[in-house]
Design an enzyme around this catalytic site. Sequence first.
Site, PDB file in Angstrom:
ATOM      1  N   TYR A 109      -8.976  42.757 -53.166  1.00 36.40           N
ATOM      2  CA  TYR A 109      -9.552  41.462 -53.518  1.00 36.40           C
ATOM      3  C   TYR A 109     -11.061  41.618 -53.648  1.00 36.40           C
ATOM      4  O   TYR A 109     -11.704  42.286 -52.835  1.00 36.40           O
ATOM      5  CB  TYR A 109      -9.241  40.424 -52.429  1.00 36.40           C
ATOM      6  CG  TYR A 109      -9.932  39.091 -52.655  1.00 36.40           C
ATOM      7  CD1 TYR A 109      -9.289  38.052 -53.336  1.00 36.40           C
ATOM      8  CD2 TYR A 109     -11.234  38.876 -52.202  1.00 36.40           C
ATOM      9  CE1 TYR A 109      -9.928  36.851 -53.551  1.00 36.40           C
ATOM     10  CE2 TYR A 109     -11.880  37.678 -52.429  1.00 36.40           C
ATOM     11  CZ  TYR A 109     -11.226  36.669 -53.099  1.00 36.40           C
ATOM     12  OH  TYR A 109     -11.854  35.471 -53.324  1.00 36.40           O
ATOM     13  N   GLU A 197     -13.548  35.376 -59.004  1.00 42.03           N
ATOM     14  CA  GLU A 197     -12.509  35.965 -58.169  1.00 42.03           C
ATOM     15  C   GLU A 197     -11.653  36.934 -58.965  1.00 42.03           C
ATOM     16  O   GLU A 197     -11.228  36.616 -60.076  1.00 42.03           O
ATOM     17  CB  GLU A 197     -11.629  34.840 -57.611  1.00 42.03           C
ATOM     18  CG  GLU A 197     -10.684  35.297 -56.530  1.00 42.03           C
ATOM     19  CD  GLU A 197      -9.908  34.117 -55.930  1.00 42.03           C
ATOM     20  OE1 GLU A 197     -10.306  33.627 -54.868  1.00 42.03           O
ATOM     21  OE2 GLU A 197      -8.913  33.705 -56.542  1.00 42.03           O
TER      22      GLU A 197
END
Length: 392
Positions: A109, A197
Amino acid sequence: MDIHEFQAKHLFEAYGISVPPYRIVSCENDVDEALDELAISTAVVKVQVHAGGRGKAGGVKIGKTRQEIKALVAKMIGMKIVNNQTGPQGVTANQIMIAELTDIAKEYYMGIVIDRAKAQIVMMVSPEGGMDIEEVAEKHPEKIFKIAISLDGKIADGDLERLASFMKWEDQVKEQGIDIAKKLALLFVEKDGSMLEINPLVETPDGDIVALDAKFSVDDNALFRQKEIAAMYDPTQKPTAEVIAHDLDLAYIALDGTVGCMVNGAGLAMATMDIIQHFGKDKGVWPANFLDVGGGADKEKVAKSFKIILSDPQVKAILVNIFGGIMKCDVIAEGIIAAVKEQNIHVPLVVRLEGTNVDKGKKLLETSGLKIITATDLSDAAKKVVACGNTH
Ligand code: GDP
Ligand code: MN
């Protein structure tokens, strides 16, 4: 303002960030050309909507043949995704991404947010990618690593080293991972991001780092200088009320209570939210929305504002709380009276006016013969509207 995955990937490509090759289609008939151009016959097919969690909702599937891919596109066009990111009305997919399938060795991530408490742009990374990052943050905060990004989009060398060792990156993976982190930081600052993101950022079996997913939001206040991103505005991804408000240059925010609020100015909007909450919280009454008509609203804007507020079926009462400065109270009162007459407003309406020509404005409302409840001050207005919002 949010943009689509393919638009974010377009920005990534311009900064040299590796993404799997993709094409966008809007119907089954476009599939052949897309697959020919990509020179592939298996692909990942993904709905393009302003929401994450598409995988869980059936909006991301692998097609192993041309036929399968066509069938997936046919099924996904018009698909509505409803989840905790979309609100109850959901968002509909009008465009589908067809992308080259990537082999995944590991999922990571990487995201960037603006940390208001620290007054800093912060990059967050985790070796636990592909999962709900909120859940990781809650249950395993030790698995998230944060570093600061400077106002000119740079990360300190020491921080990049710490990031790489936290992620257990070495050699080629480390080199590519650090390179992506640096490029994302620069992109975020140069493109006036408010959120970015990549989940998952993947490592392939060959040791390449690729952005499999991409989310980006731009700061609305920077749209005037981010023309390329401003042109990515997609009204189909927003509730109708927000689109109408946006087109009229009105700020409309939907909440989940029962009191519709028409105000002028952001400060008054916040004060109105607070005082309704104050008097309503024990009675289960809170705002359904607020609509800021701004400084220079005229009769027509007031009328349209009522339409927008009433388009929410949850609204059980309306509070108009306007300070007449540039706008005079009698003009507002005329606008309210005209709107009530025209639109057959079916819920109780409480009006609190203050400022220029306030007496004239109140008199107009009181002598209009309409069912308008006037208030003497903000507390009085809030108490009255809470009493109305409670009757359901
Ligand atoms: P989201 O659910 O909206 O976040 O959409 P994503 O783009 O993250 O896709 C959901 C999941 O599909 C990812 O977490 C991956 O596990 C999987 N996925 C997407 N693209 C590929 C791909 O090219 N190869 C493989 N093996 N899995 C993929
Ligand atoms: Mn994702």
